[in-house]
Design an enzyme around this catalytic site. Structure first.
Site, short mmCIF file in Angstrom:
data_model
loop_
_atom_site.label_atom_id
_atom_site.label_comp_id
_atom_site.label_asym_id
_atom_site.label_seq_id
_atom_site.Cartn_x
_atom_site.Cartn_y
_atom_site.Cartn_z
N ARG A 85 -82.85 88.74 -51.19
CA ARG A 85 -83.07 88.85 -49.75
C ARG A 85 -81.82 89.34 -49.03
NH1 ARG A 85 -88.12 86.37 -49.31
NH2 ARG A 85 -88.67 85.77 -47.24
N ARG A 119 -102.73 85.30 -40.25
CA ARG A 119 -102.90 84.78 -41.61
C ARG A 119 -103.34 83.31 -41.60
NH1 ARG A 119 -98.14 86.40 -45.73
NH2 ARG A 119 -96.95 84.73 -44.77
N ARG A 153 -99.35 78.83 -41.92
CA ARG A 153 -98.02 78.42 -42.36
C ARG A 153 -97.15 78.21 -41.13
NH1 ARG A 153 -96.01 82.67 -46.87
NH2 ARG A 153 -94.10 82.53 -45.66
N ARG A 164 -87.88 86.46 -38.86
CA ARG A 164 -87.91 86.87 -40.27
C ARG A 164 -87.81 88.39 -40.39
NH1 ARG A 164 -93.28 84.14 -41.66
NH2 ARG A 164 -93.05 84.87 -43.80
P1 AMP Z 1 -91.73 84.27 -48.24
O1 AMP Z 1 -92.86 83.48 -48.79
O2 AMP Z 1 -91.17 85.26 -49.21
O3 AMP Z 1 -92.05 84.90 -46.90
O4 AMP Z 1 -90.54 83.25 -47.98
C1 AMP Z 1 -90.68 82.20 -47.04
C2 AMP Z 1 -89.33 81.65 -46.68
O5 AMP Z 1 -88.69 81.10 -47.85
C3 AMP Z 1 -88.33 82.66 -46.14
O6 AMP Z 1 -88.50 82.95 -44.77
C4 AMP Z 1 -87.01 81.92 -46.42
O7 AMP Z 1 -86.82 80.88 -45.52
C5 AMP Z 1 -87.29 81.30 -47.78
N1 AMP Z 1 -86.91 82.22 -48.87
C6 AMP Z 1 -87.74 82.84 -49.76
N2 AMP Z 1 -87.04 83.60 -50.62
C7 AMP Z 1 -85.73 83.47 -50.26
C8 AMP Z 1 -84.51 84.00 -50.75
N3 AMP Z 1 -84.49 84.87 -51.78
N4 AMP Z 1 -83.36 83.63 -50.14
C9 AMP Z 1 -83.35 82.77 -49.12
N5 AMP Z 1 -84.45 82.24 -48.60
C10 AMP Z 1 -85.64 82.58 -49.14
#
Ligand code: AMP
Length: 207
Positions: A85, A119, A153, A164
């Site tokens: 990320r 969603r 969510r 985000r």
């Molecule tokens: P996602 O399901 O990929 O949208 O991830 C949801 C949330 O999980 C993100 O907004 C971050 O808060 C956390 N997250 C997921 N992957 C990472 C990562 N590689 N590094 C830091 N935080 C993460």
């Protein structure tokens, strides 16, 4: 085959990762899913960060990812979704494994925000819906399949999504500079069209 899928929230990267995982018989590893399934004392701390739309600290994220990649099912390859990320994570990933291909999915902010705020997930049978786009539930609060309650969510609110997306542009997009094997796909097409484009371009052998 070790794949990495990168795209803004709502671009359909999770959906594509799931489809590719089935077709290629390699695990779909989503750091977001791993964080959401945490239990115990760490859960509260991580949930607080996620719900605000912020990133979980790199140290913890990398430790969790490393443990997952060491599992037997990753030997043949994997598809990584949501990691790296930021540049620090990309550099740390390079130290532990080599990525064969990067799939980048592009999407404009307006469409991303609409898709994400629409969603919904069935609390009971975990089917995904979207109240604005397909698959649309007949009733925005009830699952068509099992009658379960549809929930959103906590980080899918407009404010958290905007945050985000901002982090995605500032911290995640620069990660692409670390790779020269990138396939870019337009996220503003159907799920099926996107899968076909990925499969054809990567010349992936599927069943
Ligand atoms: P996602 O399901 O990929 O949208 O991830 C949801 C949330 O999980 C993100 O907004 C971050 O808060 C956390 N997250 C997921 N992957 C990472 C990562 N590689 N590094 C830091 N935080 C993460």
């Amino acid at each position: 085959m070790k794949l990495l899928i990168i795209g803004p929230q709502g671009s359909g990267k999770g959906t594509q990762a799931e489809i590719l995982s089935e077709k290629l018989r390699i695990p779909h590893i989503s750091t977001g899913d791993i964080f959401r399934s945490l239990q115990g004392p760490l859960k509260k701390k991580v949930d607080e960060i996620i719900n605000k739309g912020n990133l979980v600290p790199d140290e913890l994220t990398l430790e969790i990812l490393k443990n997952r990649l060491e599992k037997e099912d990753c030997k043949k390859g994997f598809i990584l979704d949501g990691f790296p990320r930021n540049l620090n994570q990309a550099r740390l990933l390079k130290k532990i494994t080599k990525i064969d291909k990067v799939i980048e999915i592009t999407l404009d902010d307006k469409t991303a925000i609409k898709r994400i705020t629409g969603r919904r997930l069935c609390k009971k049978c975990k089917i995904n819906y979207n109240i604005f786009t397909e698959p649309k539930p007949k009733n925005p609060e009830i699952c068509d399949e099992c009658g379960g309650k549809l929930v959103r969510r906590k980080d899918d609110t407009e404010n958290a999504v905007k945050k985000r997306l901002e982090i995605y542009k500032k911290e995640t997009l620069p990660v692409l500079k670390e790779y020269d094997n990138i396939l870019t796909i337009n996220g503003n097409q159907s799920i099926k069209e996107m899968t076909e484009e990925i499969i054809n371009n990567l010349e992936l052998k599927t069943d």
